[in-house]
Design a protein around this motif. Structure first.
Motif, mmCIF file in Angstrom:
data_model
loop_
_atom_site.group_PDB
_atom_site.id
_atom_site.type_symbol
_atom_site.label_atom_id
_atom_site.label_comp_id
_atom_site.label_asym_id
_atom_site.label_seq_id
_atom_site.Cartn_x
_atom_site.Cartn_y
_atom_site.Cartn_z
ATOM 1 N N SER A 1 0.868 -1.185 0.042
ATOM 2 C CA SER A 1 0.128 -0.041 -0.179
ATOM 3 C C SER A 1 0.911 1.365 0.072
ATOM 4 O O SER A 1 1.888 1.149 0.623
ATOM 5 C CB SER A 1 -1.042 -0.030 1.274
ATOM 6 N N THR B 1 0.257 5.588 0.317
ATOM 7 C CA THR B 1 -0.737 6.648 0.749
ATOM 8 C C THR B 1 -0.174 7.888 0.585
ATOM 9 O O THR B 1 1.216 8.145 0.855
ATOM 10 C CB THR B 1 -1.160 6.550 2.165
ATOM 11 N N THR C 1 -4.877 6.622 -1.644
ATOM 12 C CA THR C 1 -4.112 5.153 -1.469
ATOM 13 C C THR C 1 -4.047 4.543 -2.736
ATOM 14 O O THR C 1 -5.081 4.496 -3.343
ATOM 15 C CB THR C 1 -4.490 4.412 -0.208
ATOM 16 N N SER D 1 -2.753 0.425 -4.150
ATOM 17 C CA SER D 1 -2.509 -0.795 -3.655
ATOM 18 C C SER D 1 -1.563 -1.511 -4.963
ATOM 19 O O SER D 1 -2.129 -1.496 -6.188
ATOM 20 C CB SER D 1 -3.450 -1.440 -3.206
#
Length: 118
Positions: free
Chosen positions: A21, A23, A78, A80
């Motif tokens: 991930s 952010t 975010t 992923s």
């Protein structure tokens, strides 16, 4: 001004799955592209996947296509990278990158180590 924070690296066995991930700070996340790169020891940094701002157009390197899935949640700033059927050759430091000015991927995350044992 955009800053990236990563999480999700680790050590897994071949055939396993792992999710990374990333952010981003800021308020205009949905307006710019994001990408994933990786760099193995002794090798150049390699493109993995990229997404446009909406997540509606995603492109993958041939080495990971069909195994990796990139997605983004713009409400959470975010992106992923879902990695399935990992192989030892996937071992690398994985970096997320941003293109906040619609010019180039010039903002980089700190990297996440992914190690895949055979």
């Amino acid at each position: 001004q955009v800053q990236l924070v990563q999480s999700g690296g680790g050590l897994v066995q071949a055939g396993s799955s792992l999710t990374l991930s990333c952010t981003a700070s800021g308020r205009r996340f949905a307006r710019y592209g994001m990408a994933w790169f990786r760099q193995a020891p002794g090798k150049e940094r390699e493109f993995v996947a990229q997404s446009n701002g909406s997540g509606g157009s995603i492109f993958y390197a041939s080495s990971v296509k069909g195994r990796f899935t990139m997605s983004r949640d713009n409400a959470k700033n975010t992106v992923s990278l879902q990695m399935n059927n990992l192989k030892p050759e996937d071992t690398a430091v994985y970096y997320c990158a941003a293109d906040p000015n619609a010019v180039r991927f010039d903002v980089w995350g700190p990297g996440s180590q992914v190690t895949v044992s055979s």
